[in-house]
Design an enzyme around this catalytic site. Sequence first.
Site, PDB file in Angstrom:
ATOM      1  N   ASN A   1      -3.900   1.499  15.379  1.00 33.29           N
ATOM      2  CA  ASN A   1      -4.493   1.179  16.679  1.00 33.29           C
ATOM      3  C   ASN A   1      -5.103   2.461  17.233  1.00 33.29           C
ATOM      4  OD1 ASN A   1      -2.342   2.688  18.038  1.00 33.29           O
ATOM      5  ND2 ASN A   1      -1.056   0.979  17.365  1.00 33.29           N
TER       6      ASN A   1
ATOM      7  N   ASP B   1       0.540  -0.855   9.502  1.00 30.77           N
ATOM      8  CA  ASP B   1       0.814   0.365  10.308  1.00 30.77           C
ATOM      9  C   ASP B   1       2.323   0.625  10.320  1.00 30.77           C
ATOM     10  OD1 ASP B   1      -0.218   1.283  13.742  1.00 30.77           O
ATOM     11  OD2 ASP B   1       0.363   2.491  12.003  1.00 30.77           O
TER      12      ASP B   1
ATOM     13  N   GLY C   1       2.753  -4.748  11.063  1.00 32.13           N
ATOM     14  CA  GLY C   1       1.900  -4.900   9.874  1.00 32.13           C
ATOM     15  C   GLY C   1       1.888  -3.682   8.959  1.00 32.13           C
TER      16      GLY C   1
ATOM     17  N   SER D   1      -8.034  -5.222   9.848  1.00 31.24           N
ATOM     18  CA  SER D   1      -8.312  -6.182  10.930  1.00 31.24           C
ATOM     19  C   SER D   1      -7.991  -7.633  10.603  1.00 31.24           C
ATOM     20  CB  SER D   1      -9.790  -6.116  11.387  1.00 31.24           C
ATOM     21  OG  SER D   1      -9.980  -5.017  12.247  1.00 31.24           O
TER      22      SER D   1
ATOM     23  N   ILE E   1       0.835  -1.220   0.000  1.00 37.24           N
ATOM     24  CA  ILE E   1       0.000   0.000   0.000  1.00 37.24           C
ATOM     25  C   ILE E   1       0.864   1.262   0.000  1.00 37.24           C
ATOM     26  CG2 ILE E   1      -0.264   0.309   2.524  1.00 37.24           C
ATOM     27  CD1 ILE E   1      -3.313   0.737   1.870  1.00 37.24           C
TER      28      ILE E   1
ATOM     29  N   GLY F   1      -5.142  -9.017   9.968  1.00 42.14           N
ATOM     30  CA  GLY F   1      -3.800  -9.470  10.372  1.00 42.14           C
ATOM     31  C   GLY F   1      -3.769  -9.704  11.874  1.00 42.14           C
ATOM     32  N   VAL F   2      -3.062  -8.867  12.568  1.00 41.10           N
ATOM     33  CA  VAL F   2      -2.918  -8.969  14.035  1.00 41.10           C
ATOM     34  C   VAL F   2      -4.284  -9.067  14.722  1.00 41.10           C
ATOM     35  CG1 VAL F   2      -2.260  -7.553  16.041  1.00 41.10           C
ATOM     36  CG2 VAL F   2      -0.706  -7.797  14.115  1.00 41.10           C
ATOM     37  N   TYR F   3      -5.268  -8.376  14.191  1.00 42.10           N
ATOM     38  CA  TYR F   3      -6.580  -8.338  14.871  1.00 42.10           C
ATOM     39  C   TYR F   3      -7.449  -9.549  14.584  1.00 42.10           C
ATOM     40  CZ  TYR F   3      -5.778  -3.594  16.705  1.00 42.10           C
ATOM     41  OH  TYR F   3      -5.298  -2.505  17.389  1.00 42.10           O
TER      42      TYR F   3
HETATM   43  N1  APR Z   1       0.695  -3.129   2.302  1.00 45.91           N
HETATM   44  C1  APR Z   1      -0.567  -3.616   2.279  1.00 45.91           C
HETATM   45  N2  APR Z   1      -1.053  -4.471   3.200  1.00 45.91           N
HETATM   46  C2  APR Z   1      -0.208  -4.861   4.185  1.00 45.91           C
HETATM   47  C3  APR Z   1       1.124  -4.393   4.289  1.00 45.91           C
HETATM   48  C4  APR Z   1       1.564  -3.500   3.284  1.00 45.91           C
HETATM   49  N3  APR Z   1       2.814  -2.998   3.277  1.00 45.91           N
HETATM   50  N4  APR Z   1       1.701  -4.967   5.389  1.00 45.91           N
HETATM   51  C5  APR Z   1       0.765  -5.771   5.933  1.00 45.91           C
HETATM   52  N5  APR Z   1      -0.383  -5.714   5.210  1.00 45.91           N
HETATM   53  C6  APR Z   1      -1.637  -6.442   5.402  1.00 45.91           C
HETATM   54  C7  APR Z   1      -1.596  -7.690   6.247  1.00 45.91           C
HETATM   55  O1  APR Z   1      -1.094  -8.779   5.492  1.00 45.91           O
HETATM   56  C8  APR Z   1      -3.073  -7.845   6.561  1.00 45.91           C
HETATM   57  O2  APR Z   1      -3.731  -8.505   5.487  1.00 45.91           O
HETATM   58  O3  APR Z   1      -2.533  -5.583   6.091  1.00 45.91           O
HETATM   59  C9  APR Z   1      -3.587  -6.394   6.612  1.00 45.91           C
HETATM   60  C10 APR Z   1      -3.921  -5.891   8.009  1.00 45.91           C
HETATM   61  O4  APR Z   1      -3.063  -6.525   8.953  1.00 45.91           O
HETATM   62  P1  APR Z   1      -2.377  -5.690  10.148  1.00 45.91           P
HETATM   63  O5  APR Z   1      -1.412  -4.729   9.579  1.00 45.91           O
HETATM   64  O6  APR Z   1      -1.886  -6.698  11.133  1.00 45.91           O
HETATM   65  O7  APR Z   1      -3.574  -4.833  10.762  1.00 45.91           O
HETATM   66  P2  APR Z   1      -4.775  -5.270  11.724  1.00 45.91           P
HETATM   67  O8  APR Z   1      -5.083  -6.718  11.628  1.00 45.91           O
HETATM   68  O9  APR Z   1      -5.852  -4.272  11.431  1.00 45.91           O
HETATM   69  O10 APR Z   1      -4.173  -5.011  13.175  1.00 45.91           O
HETATM   70  C11 APR Z   1      -3.911  -3.678  13.548  1.00 45.91           C
HETATM   71  O11 APR Z   1      -1.678  -4.187  14.208  1.00 45.91           O
HETATM   72  O12 APR Z   1       0.212  -3.230  13.411  1.00 45.91           O
HETATM   73  C12 APR Z   1      -0.678  -3.201  14.449  1.00 45.91           C
HETATM   74  O13 APR Z   1      -0.641  -0.938  15.216  1.00 45.91           O
HETATM   75  C13 APR Z   1      -1.414  -1.907  14.529  1.00 45.91           C
HETATM   76  O14 APR Z   1      -2.402  -2.399  16.639  1.00 45.91           O
HETATM   77  C14 APR Z   1      -2.660  -2.319  15.255  1.00 45.91           C
HETATM   78  C15 APR Z   1      -2.928  -3.706  14.691  1.00 45.91           C
END
Ligand code: APR
Length: 172
Positions: A24, A34, A32, A122, A11, A124-126
């Site tokens: 967050n 973020d 991730g 949401s 992205i 990924g980590v969530y």
């Molecule tokens: N470009 C696009 N998508 C990405 C990238 C990137 N560079 N890096 C990771 N992703 C994807 C992940 O593979 C996942 O499919 O973004 C999606 C969301 O995952 P996370 O980044 O883990 O976000 P989320 O699940 O919403 O959790 C948010 O994670 O990083 C922390 O500070 C953040 O506490 C918050 C939590």
Amino acid sequence: MAEIEVVLGDITKQKVDAVVNAANTGMLGGGGVDGAIHRAAGKLLLEECLKVPDGPKGRCPTGEARITGAGALPCKYVIHTAGPVYHGGKSGEKELLSSCYRNCLLLAQEHGVTSIAFPNISTGVYGYPKESAAETAVATVIETLKKAPAVRKVIFTCFDSENYALYEKAVR
Ligand code: APR
């Protein structure tokens, strides 16, 4: 009707007016997407995030959206949103995830954003299940675009092939 595109990629490389950050509620950066957005934008982005008023539910309560500049990213804005942590689907996660997409688009409309890239919030980590997240994301975006006429292009930016296939299917 705005153009909706699904891409497999980073992205931080998207050439759009605004990229959406799966942040967050503290808007403090993280891992991730973020982490990727903050790394690519530079420390200016965190400085801007810290200026966003903090509140009892954080700077960006779950389901809401906040807009900042984009630092060194190739876009004008970063729209931060805090997705729900998935706890089994019975504590309003679907409505909160839908609110993320809706509020990001309404904020984009307010700022005259014409093109916007979303990550898979949401999922990924969530821990939100990817298939239902994709369905909620696409349905909410299509619905909200009716109230965000300034937005002419939406790019769902998937980072893995599973999400890519799910978004392709959901958009079709
Ligand atoms: N470009 C696009 N998508 C990405 C990238 C990137 N560079 N890096 C990771 N992703 C994807 C992940 O593979 C996942 O499919 O973004 C999606 C969301 O995952 P996370 O980044 O883990 O976000 P989320 O699940 O919403 O959790 C948010 O994670 O990083 C922390 O500070 C953040 O506490 C918050 C939590």
